[in-house]
Motif scaffolding. Structure first.
Motif, PDB file in Angstrom:
ATOM      1  N   PRO A  71       0.822  -1.076   0.028  1.00  0.00           N
ATOM      2  CA  PRO A  71      -0.157   0.038  -0.134  1.00  0.00           C
ATOM      3  C   PRO A  71       0.993   1.077   0.077  1.00  0.00           C
ATOM      4  N   GLN A  72       0.176   2.403  -0.513  1.00  0.00           N
ATOM      5  CA  GLN A  72       1.027   3.537  -0.542  1.00  0.00           C
ATOM      6  C   GLN A  72       1.589   4.167   0.620  1.00  0.00           C
ATOM      7  N   SER A  73       0.605   3.776   1.781  1.00  0.00           N
ATOM      8  CA  SER A  73       1.189   4.142   3.132  1.00  0.00           C
ATOM      9  C   SER A  73       2.115   3.518   3.745  1.00  0.00           C
ATOM     10  N   ILE A  74       2.488   2.294   3.109  1.00  0.00           N
ATOM     11  CA  ILE A  74       3.599   1.465   3.807  1.00  0.00           C
ATOM     12  C   ILE A  74       4.762   2.129   2.851  1.00  0.00           C
ATOM     13  N   LYS A  75       4.458   2.395   1.761  1.00  0.00           N
ATOM     14  CA  LYS A  75       5.625   2.662   0.686  1.00  0.00           C
ATOM     15  C   LYS A  75       6.126   4.166   1.207  1.00  0.00           C
ATOM     16  N   ALA A  76       5.108   5.154   1.687  1.00  0.00           N
ATOM     17  CA  ALA A  76       5.615   6.377   2.173  1.00  0.00           C
ATOM     18  C   ALA A  76       6.369   6.339   3.607  1.00  0.00           C
ATOM     19  N   LYS A  77       6.007   5.208   4.309  1.00  0.00           N
ATOM     20  CA  LYS A  77       6.653   5.133   5.844  1.00  0.00           C
ATOM     21  C   LYS A  77       7.886   4.638   5.531  1.00  0.00           C
ATOM     22  N   LEU A  78       8.352   3.783   4.466  1.00  0.00           N
ATOM     23  CA  LEU A  78       9.544   3.258   4.299  1.00  0.00           C
ATOM     24  C   LEU A  78      10.416   4.228   3.807  1.00  0.00           C
ATOM     25  N   LYS A  79      10.071   5.085   2.854  1.00  0.00           N
ATOM     26  CA  LYS A  79      10.741   6.353   2.198  1.00  0.00           C
ATOM     27  C   LYS A  79      11.284   7.418   3.177  1.00  0.00           C
TER      28      LYS A  79
END
Length: 95
Positions: free
Chosen positions: A8-16
């Motif tokens: 999900p985009q939320s996890i991608k954003a958290k990772l980045k």
């Protein structure tokens, strides 16, 4: 394995933003893993199926702790970040 379409985009954003980790680095860690998975048995982290984790290096020797849930048809990535010394010791001892 490609996580791009399943994370999900939320996890991608958290990772980045929070951890400075890219999905390609996580995929590299899955490919470069030399030991097994450990299960997170802490009560506040229990899931069904169980949350698993491992520590591996990216292609550029960056160590990451990767936390995920494995389903029969997919992997649900929870997070990935640089592990602390205690996490490295636990993984090296039990994996």
């Amino acid at each position: 394995m490609s996580l791009e379409d399943t994370v999900p985009q939320s996890i991608k954003a958290k990772l980045k933003v929070k951890h400075g980790v890219s999905l390609s680095e996580v995929e590299e860690c899955f490919s470069n893993r030399e030991k097994g998975f450990l299960e997170d048995t802490r009560e506040q982290h229990k899931t069904n199926p169980a949350t698993k984790w491992f520590i591996a290096e990216t292609d550029y020797a960056r160590k990451l702790k990767v936390v995920f849930i494995e389903f029969p048809d997919r992997i649900e990535l929870k997070t990935a970040y640089a592990p602390n010394e205690k996490e490295i010791e636990i993984y090296n001892k039990y994996a």
